[in-house]
Design a protein around this motif. Structure first.
Motif, PDB file in Angstrom:
ATOM      1  N   GLN A 497      39.530  46.187  38.700  1.00 23.57           N
ATOM      2  CA  GLN A 497      38.894  45.692  39.912  1.00 23.57           C
ATOM      3  C   GLN A 497      37.683  44.828  39.601  1.00 23.57           C
ATOM      4  OE1 GLN A 497      38.034  48.941  42.540  1.00 23.57           O
ATOM      5  NE2 GLN A 497      40.189  49.295  43.043  1.00 23.57           N
ATOM      6  N   SER A 498      36.990  45.127  38.517  1.00 24.16           N
ATOM      7  CA  SER A 498      35.770  44.379  38.201  1.00 24.16           C
ATOM      8  C   SER A 498      36.063  42.947  37.789  1.00 24.16           C
ATOM      9  CB  SER A 498      34.989  45.094  37.095  1.00 24.16           C
ATOM     10  OG  SER A 498      35.793  45.239  35.933  1.00 24.16           O
ATOM     11  N   HIS A 499      37.203  42.699  37.159  1.00 25.95           N
ATOM     12  CA  HIS A 499      37.543  41.351  36.698  1.00 25.95           C
ATOM     13  C   HIS A 499      38.673  40.710  37.505  1.00 25.95           C
ATOM     14  CE1 HIS A 499      35.035  41.854  33.165  1.00 25.95           C
ATOM     15  NE2 HIS A 499      35.660  42.978  32.859  1.00 25.95           N
ATOM     16  N   ARG A 500      39.191  41.412  38.502  1.00 29.78           N
ATOM     17  CA  ARG A 500      40.425  40.955  39.156  1.00 29.78           C
ATOM     18  C   ARG A 500      40.249  39.625  39.866  1.00 29.78           C
ATOM     19  NH1 ARG A 500      42.764  45.538  42.505  1.00 29.78           N
ATOM     20  NH2 ARG A 500      43.305  46.249  40.405  1.00 29.78           N
ATOM     21  N   GLN A 501      39.157  39.448  40.585  1.00 31.77           N
ATOM     22  CA  GLN A 501      38.994  38.205  41.345  1.00 31.77           C
ATOM     23  C   GLN A 501      38.900  36.997  40.421  1.00 31.77           C
ATOM     24  OE1 GLN A 501      36.094  38.390  44.467  1.00 31.77           O
ATOM     25  NE2 GLN A 501      36.018  36.180  44.747  1.00 31.77           N
ATOM     26  N   ARG A 502      38.151  37.145  39.340  1.00 30.45           N
ATOM     27  CA  ARG A 502      38.040  36.035  38.399  1.00 30.45           C
ATOM     28  C   ARG A 502      39.387  35.754  37.727  1.00 30.45           C
ATOM     29  NH1 ARG A 502      34.620  35.760  32.719  1.00 30.45           N
ATOM     30  NH2 ARG A 502      34.871  33.501  32.406  1.00 30.45           N
ATOM     31  N   ALA A 503      40.118  36.814  37.396  1.00 28.41           N
ATOM     32  CA  ALA A 503      41.425  36.617  36.771  1.00 28.41           C
ATOM     33  C   ALA A 503      42.390  35.922  37.721  1.00 28.41           C
ATOM     34  CB  ALA A 503      41.991  37.968  36.335  1.00 28.41           C
ATOM     35  N   LEU A 504      42.372  36.292  38.998  1.00 25.43           N
ATOM     36  CA  LEU A 504      43.243  35.625  39.967  1.00 25.43           C
ATOM     37  C   LEU A 504      42.846  34.168  40.157  1.00 25.43           C
ATOM     38  CD1 LEU A 504      43.613  38.419  42.685  1.00 25.43           C
ATOM     39  CD2 LEU A 504      45.386  37.557  41.161  1.00 25.43           C
ATOM     40  N   ASP A 505      41.563  33.916  40.127  1.00 25.35           N
ATOM     41  CA  ASP A 505      41.076  32.530  40.222  1.00 25.35           C
ATOM     42  C   ASP A 505      41.640  31.693  39.078  1.00 25.35           C
ATOM     43  OD1 ASP A 505      39.650  30.179  40.419  1.00 25.35           O
ATOM     44  OD2 ASP A 505      37.756  31.052  39.759  1.00 25.35           O
ATOM     45  N   LEU A 506      41.510  32.198  37.854  1.00 28.94           N
ATOM     46  CA  LEU A 506      41.997  31.449  36.696  1.00 28.94           C
ATOM     47  C   LEU A 506      43.526  31.348  36.711  1.00 28.94           C
ATOM     48  CD1 LEU A 506      39.670  32.952  33.942  1.00 28.94           C
ATOM     49  CD2 LEU A 506      39.455  30.742  35.075  1.00 28.94           C
ATOM     50  N   LEU A 507      44.184  32.398  37.154  1.00 32.39           N
ATOM     51  CA  LEU A 507      45.643  32.360  37.212  1.00 32.39           C
ATOM     52  C   LEU A 507      46.114  31.331  38.231  1.00 32.39           C
ATOM     53  CD1 LEU A 507      48.298  33.544  36.231  1.00 32.39           C
ATOM     54  CD2 LEU A 507      48.073  35.318  37.995  1.00 32.39           C
ATOM     55  N   ALA A 508      45.432  31.246  39.370  1.00 30.74           N
ATOM     56  CA  ALA A 508      45.788  30.243  40.372  1.00 30.74           C
ATOM     57  C   ALA A 508      45.608  28.831  39.825  1.00 30.74           C
ATOM     58  CB  ALA A 508      44.940  30.435  41.630  1.00 30.74           C
ATOM     59  N   ARG A 509      44.522  28.617  39.136  1.00 35.66           N
ATOM     60  CA  ARG A 509      44.300  27.289  38.548  1.00 35.66           C
ATOM     61  C   ARG A 509      45.338  26.975  37.482  1.00 35.66           C
ATOM     62  NH1 ARG A 509      38.280  27.526  36.568  1.00 35.66           N
ATOM     63  NH2 ARG A 509      38.950  25.588  35.563  1.00 35.66           N
ATOM     64  N   PHE A 510      45.759  27.988  36.743  1.00 36.98           N
ATOM     65  CA  PHE A 510      46.784  27.757  35.733  1.00 36.98           C
ATOM     66  C   PHE A 510      48.127  27.408  36.381  1.00 36.98           C
ATOM     67  CE2 PHE A 510      50.228  29.661  33.130  1.00 36.98           C
ATOM     68  CZ  PHE A 510      50.154  28.784  32.052  1.00 36.98           C
ATOM     69  N   LEU A 511      48.525  28.152  37.397  1.00 35.70           N
ATOM     70  CA  LEU A 511      49.793  27.874  38.060  1.00 35.70           C
ATOM     71  C   LEU A 511      49.784  26.514  38.736  1.00 35.70           C
ATOM     72  CD1 LEU A 511      50.634  31.333  39.693  1.00 35.70           C
ATOM     73  CD2 LEU A 511      51.380  30.423  37.496  1.00 35.70           C
ATOM     74  N   ASP A 512      48.607  26.034  39.081  1.00 35.10           N
ATOM     75  CA  ASP A 512      48.514  24.736  39.739  1.00 35.10           C
ATOM     76  C   ASP A 512      48.795  23.578  38.790  1.00 35.10           C
ATOM     77  OD1 ASP A 512      48.151  23.408  42.153  1.00 35.10           O
ATOM     78  OD2 ASP A 512      46.095  22.863  41.668  1.00 35.10           O
ATOM     79  N   ILE A 513      48.951  23.857  37.509  1.00 40.06           N
ATOM     80  CA  ILE A 513      49.345  22.799  36.575  1.00 40.06           C
ATOM     81  C   ILE A 513      50.756  22.324  36.901  1.00 40.06           C
ATOM     82  CG2 ILE A 513      49.886  22.333  34.151  1.00 40.06           C
ATOM     83  CD1 ILE A 513      47.601  24.120  33.365  1.00 40.06           C
ATOM     84  N   GLY A 514      51.620  23.216  37.379  1.00 37.69           N
ATOM     85  CA  GLY A 514      52.962  22.799  37.744  1.00 37.69           C
ATOM     86  C   GLY A 514      54.012  23.824  37.377  1.00 37.69           C
TER      87      GLY A 514
END
Length: 1199
Positions: A497-514
């Motif tokens: 829970q402590s790192h989840r929001q940041r991890a989701l943020d980075l994962l979203a940016r990664f998936l946005d590559i295509g």
């Protein structure tokens, strides 16, 4: 001789490159600093071109709309398997050493962390087996465990056959501890005992494999384990061949099955479907290696690594004396007292286990082929745990001279750099151990413990990778893009829970590559993590989760089954209906819901109750164009997919009046894509009604209303909308016409319309489609309309919906499609590609240099020199335009073609562009986005406007600009009506279509000499905002507008009409209709003269100046002439007029003073002329197909 050359500063290099892109020659003096001014970047950013909007830049203008319906994704495990049975075979013979092993003194003795000599041999053997079972149960608690202690050959056979019978096609684990028996033989035999423990009995691996069958996994913890693995593969191939022969023999004897007690259909399944070659093996050491005998280590070191990795890793850490540690005083007693459990991630021991899992998973993902990783680390939980721990065994066993082995063979991973991160995390964690133990000894139940920074550091490393690679959007760049090393760790962090929001943020940016990134994330195992997170209640996670799921569903639509099964759609529903969420986030939720009902009946049924909520959103009043475009788009497409081929949904749609809402949006919404979505949704509504079920009277009337609205939308300014409307109307024809025979023409069979509908609507729809087939400026629309008319029984479909979905498979969806709101919430950053941005800066700097030195009146005093005078074509030039910033001119000729020439008369590489429309005449030509990447606007006398890409010559957009919504007629019908009222013996003047393009406002003003109104088109919305009544029968002969919203029209009766178009509702007539001017003939050219004044030129060489504010006009005192002016133009900066009469080319000032004239009989054949916007260049076209370019004094800004 040597010369010191100082390197150029970055600003100087930038300016040289800008000069090169601008085609400006810069003489480099010996002392650059004295004569060269370096333009700072902030000055380039202030250039006015950055403020100009770019028209026709929407995705549907430039992207290929014919996209594949689905994308094949191979990330799911085809054969997900579970280890359901475990055989623990312990050949220890405690107290008796095997004859071929000489043990050291002292020697390792712990088995499963139990001292076998601390109790009786039999009890020790039972305790060791029970402890090994407990260790395995941590990885697979529901498996069936069977122990065989110091067994005989019969015991092994019975055990294996029993487990296989219960396991059926699932996997069995066979764990063999051979510390109390001799080494395996060279013939592939391991050792067991006889009943009296007086002899060692060899057990053939061939027999073992036959008993175990497949699928199985074998663990051999014994010396010379490599011999076992090598011969095991040989025997597996032999057994596999025998199984193939057996299957062939059974397949060739089908007759026996009818009389046999066991039919062949029952015998064949008894043969294993899995090949023994695919069995998994783990060995403790190589062929000629003995197990370590270090007294500080357990005797079953290999087993300890596989089953208790953290405990053995900590012990090995203490034993490493030759490495530098932050706290070398940590001893074994302190290690054994580490608080917590391995299952509690908040405790010290649990966090170490969490980090270890992330490190080993990541090492394997970065080192193994994807199919091998999927099979070993994702197919079976127990197998995945064993192989993660196997990586630790490789590292530890190698430090004692043993080389672990496996089948399939794995590459060496003991030196992977992530092991350094593990050592560092272990160091930092154990550094706190003395303090933690001190608190524990003092009675503190929850000692203060600072969590490790391992995951935060790895997320930072992943963020750095994203910063370097997230803007690589081309296919070639993605193919060569190296996968991020930390991606599996990001998935592990989702558990915290402590790192989840940041991890989701980075994962979203990664998936946005295509798509490449989505495939990678799915292959590493993201799916179960994010599916479980749909049960989360935190509002902070909504933007990330809905975006991540949008990217996944765009790539793999099959995920809809899992989401519906797990009730994940409720998460998207709550997000869509939450008014606190941004419109971008709600649009993502609407897209996800649309994917869940796409071609999935259960999804449609589950989400049927959502339709009224979606309709409430669509009925919400909106003000701005982009505020809710994405939200409205996907809400509309949701309705279209929700009732597609679903009669229950259609009936409910009628009850809640959903088609009425879509009809209103189709006629009024500002976004072309939303209007196209409305047409698509209405089309699916009509197609669902045509499924063969008898319609209710209410649905029949509703379909009639839908068709009427669709007919009006066939004149939409967007080809995208018109295409969807045309397909929807075809569904209407199928619905209310009885199915004709193949190839029957719809137009010739109107009497076959359905009884529930007034045939007038059927006739009206057919006539409208015929009009499209005959007059639409888009060739694709014409072909589609002809297909609808001639093949009514064949349902036509477009790929509009698939294209909309495919945009989520591309890069930078966050900013491009959903606006800045979601980008800020998801932390995604987007900037233009550096090369494109630099090239654009070069163009804008070039434009600035040209505008900074415009031509003055004095430059035109001697404008007699011709740059070229050539006959370039047999066709008559009708319209000329010189590009304001680039060195070429465009010529529209009487053949309906556009030709391009350099300023010296040389044809360009792409010399001809076919406009289309056989029989139409090109009347207008203009450059759109001339300051950037140029588009060409072409208008014909039929009232059609076509937009072409200058570089690719592709048709970007097209529409009929003068469609009259009251009379339902095109300009061609106006012309026919006008001709019919005139005596046929009297020649009718050709129709003059007038268009004015306004770059600052992205507007097109259009009118004609045969209509009494001006149509105002907003090209961003691709809609006609309104029409302005000119109040005269003289027709419009020329148009002019400015950036303030003023529009002036030169009329056929010599008057000027001016309108203030700043209001979106209606225009304000500034110059009222004055008394007709008897002496003033039709206006040829209009130009703004500054200070709210206009200059008009008539076709009889009469000049007038008009006051915008008062409406007063005054005729300039110029010599009167009875000569007819064939062409005229006004230079915008030089204030110079160019006129052609029957025998001369005249240049005059705006006050009527003659500068000079060139007399020649050829000027009687002038068909068109045009000034350059800034330079003293004049292009003249002649009826014999020749062109002339006049120039004068060389301008300092010339290119």
């Amino acid at each position: 001789m040597s010369t010191d050359i100082s390197p150029l500063k970055s600003e100087e290099i930038q300016l040289f490159e800008l000069a090169r892109l601008s085609n400006i020659t810069i003489d480099e003096p010996s002392n650059m600093s004295d004569t060269f001014y370096v333009t700072p970047a902030d000055e380039i950013e202030k250039l006015e071109d950055w403020k100009y909007p770019l028209a026709f830049q929407a995705a549907h203008h430039h992207e290929n709309l014919n996209v594949p319906e689905t994308v094949e994704v191979e990330w799911r495990l085809r054969d997900r398997m579970k280890t359901v049975s475990v055989a623990l075979v312990m050949c220890l013979h405690i107290g008796v050493d095997p004859p071929d092993v000489v043990k050291t003194n002292p020697c390792s003795k712990l088995e499963c962390w139990i001292d076998p000599f601390s109790m009786t041999p039999r009890r020790a053997l039972e305790s060791i087996a029970a402890e090994l079972q407990r260790q395995y149960e941590r990885w697979q608690s529901k498996a069936r465990y069977k122990s065989s202690l110091d067994p005989t050959q019969d015991d092994i056979k019975k055990l294996c056959l029993t487990l296989r019978r219960n396991a059926r096609e699932e996997r069995i684990l066979f764990h063999y501890n051979g510390h109390g028996v001799p080494r395996p033989t060279a013939n592939g035999e391991i050792w067991v005992f006889n009943k009296n423990f007086t002899q060692y009995i060899p057990l053939s691996l061939y027999d073992l494999q036959k008993w175990m069958s497949s699928p199985s996994i074998f663990v051999f913890d014994c010396s010379h384990a490599g011999v076992v693995l090598n011969l095991f593969v040989k025997f597996a191939e032999q057994i596999d061949k025998e199984l193939d022969d057996a299957r062939k023999n059974l397949a060739q004897t089908p007759l026996i099955s009818s009389t046999s007690t066991h039919p062949a259909s029952q015998i064949i399944p008894l043969l294993p479907t899995s090949s023994p070659v695919q069995d998994i093996l783990l060995g403790a050491c190589g062929e000629n290696e003995l197990l370590p005998m270090n007294a500080e280590l357990p005797a079953d070191l290999f087993t300890s690594c596989l089953t208790t990795p953290i405990k053995i890793a900590l012990r090995w850490y203490v034993l490493q004396k030759n490495i530098s540690r932050l706290n070398p005083n940590i001893d074994q007693d302190m290690i054994d007292k580490i608080p917590g459990t391995v299952t509690d991630r908040k405790s010290m021991l649990g966090e170490l286990n969490w980090i270890f899992t992330a490190v080993t998973d990541t090492i394997a993902w970065n080192s193994l082929p994807k199919d091998t990783f999927q099979r070993l680390f994702r197919q079976d939980l127990l197998v995945a745990s064993l192989f993660r721990n196997f990586l630790l065994a490789e590292r530890i066993m190698r430090s004692y001279g043993c080389h672990v082995c496996s089948r399939p063979a794995l590459p060496p991973m003991f030196e992977h750099r992530l092991w350094n991160a593990w050592d560092m995390a272990l160091d930092l964690c154990l550094k706190q151990l003395p303090s933690v133990l001190k608190q524990t000894d003092s009675g503190v139940r929850e000692p203060v413990y600072e969590p490790s920074s391992f995951f935060a550091d790895q997320l930072t490393a992943f963020s750095v990778w994203l910063g370097e690679n997230s803007l690589l959007t081309t296919t070639l760049e993605r193919e060569h893009l190296k996968q991020p090393e930390q991606l599996p760790i990001v998935l592990q962090v989702l558990l915290s829970q402590s790192h989840r929001q940041r991890a989701l943020d980075l994962l979203a940016r990664f998936l946005d590559i295509g798509t490449w990134a989505v495939h990678l994330a799915l292959s590493v195992g993201i799916f179960p993590y994010v599916l479980r997170l749909l049960q989360a209640t935190s509002d902070d996670l909504r933007p990330y989760l809905v975006f991540i799921w949008a990217k996944i569903l765009a790539v793999d639509r099959a995920c809809q089954i899992d989401i519906i099964r797990e009730k994940g759609h409720e998460y998207f529903i709550s997000t869509l209906t939450d008014a606190r969420s941004s419109n971008g986030v709600r649009a993502l939720a609407a897209f996800n819901l649309t994917c869940l009902v796409d071609n999935y009946t259960r999804g449609q049924d589950e989400l049927l109750s959502v339709m009224p909520r979606v309709l409430d959103i669509l009925n919400t009043p909106t003000t701005f164009l982009y505020e809710t475009s994405a939200l409205f788009l996907w809400c509309t497409l949701f309705l279209g997919q929700a009732w597609r081929l679903n009669c229950n949904a259609c009936e409910k749609a009628v009850l809640i009046r959903a088609p009425d809402t879509l009809q209103t949006l189709l006629a009024t919404h500002d976004s072309p894509e939303v209007r196209a979505a409305c047409a698509y949704a209405l089309g699916t509504y009509l197609s669902s009604s045509a499924s063969g079920i008898e319609l209710s009277e209410r649905r029949s009337e509703q379909s009639k209303e839908v068709a009427t609205v669709l007919v009006r939308s066939l004149n939409d300014g967007s080809p995208l909308v018109r295409q969807e409307v045309l397909v929807a109307l075809q569904h209407f024809l199928i619905l209310f016409a009885q199915a004709p025979t193949s190839g029957t023409n719809v137009a010739s069979n109107p009497n076959r319309a359905g009884n529930l509908l007034n045939k007038t609507v059927f006739y009206k729809v057919t006539e409208a489609i015929q009009t499209v087939a005959s007059s639409d400026p888009s060739h694709e629309m014409v072909q589609l309309a002809e297909a609808v008319l001639t093949h009514s029984s064949e349902t036509l479909n477009t790929t509009f919906f698939q294209w909309c979905c495919s945009r989520f498979r591309e890069s930078n969806t966050i900013v491009r499609d959903l606006g800045s709101g979601i980008a800020q919430q998801c932390g995604a950053l987007y900037s233009e590609d550096e090369l494109d941005c630099f090239a654009r800066s070069g163009r804008y700097w070039r434009n600035h240099c040209i505008r900074a030195n415009p031509s003055k009146l004095a430059d035109f005093q001697h404008m007699r020199e011709t740059m070229f005078n050539n006959r370039v074509s047999n066709a008559i030039p009708l319209v000329l335009r010189l590009h304001p910033y680039e060195n070429y001119l465009t010529v529209a000729n009487s053949n309906g073609n556009l030709n391009f020439y350099e300023f010296d008369g040389t044809p360009r590489s792409k010399t001809t562009l076919k406009v289309g429309a056989v029989g139409s005449i090109i009347d207008t030509l203009d450059f759109i986005n001339a300051h950037d990447r140029t588009l060409i606007c072409v208008g014909t006398d039929t009232g059609a406007i076509r937009i072409f890409d200058e570089s690719t010559q592709r048709l970007i957009s097209s529409w009929i600009a003068l469609y009259d919504h009251q009379t339902q007629l095109h300009p061609s019908h106006h012309r026919s009506a006008a001709k019919s009222t005139v005596n046929t013996s009297i020649s009718t003047a050709p129709v003059k279509f007038s268009v004015d393009w306004n770059q600052q406002l992205c507007r097109i003003y259009a009118s004609s000499s045969i209509v009494d109104y001006i149509a105002l088109w907003d090209v961003e919305r691709e809609r006609c905002l309104y029409t302005m009544d000119t109040g005269t029968s003289g027709g419009v002969h020329c148009l002019l507008s400015d950036s303030n919203g003023y529009c002036a029209a030169g009329m056929g009766d010599g008057t000027v009409r001016c309108f203030d178009t700043r209001s979106r509702e209606s225009a304000v007539h500034i110059i009222p209709p004055p008394t007709p001017l008897n002496r003033h003939s039709s206006i040829v050219t209009l130009k703004f003269d500054g200070n709210d004044r206009l200059i008009s030129i008539s076709n009889m060489e009469q000049l007038r100046r008009w006051e915008l504010r008062t409406g007063m006009s005054s005729e300039l005192a110029v010599p009167q002439t009875s000569q007819h002016i064939s062409s005229a133009d006004v230079h915008p900066t030089g204030k110079v007029l160019a006129l052609t009469t029957a025998n001369a080319l005249q240049l005059k000032t705006c006050y009527g003073d003659l500068l000079f004239d060139i007399k020649h009989s050829k000027f009687a054949q002038v068909s068109c002329l045009s000034f350059h916007q800034y330079r003293q260049l004049l292009a003249v076209g002649f009826k014999d197909g020749s062109l002339s370019m006049f120039t004068g004094k060389t301008n300092s800004s010339s290119l």
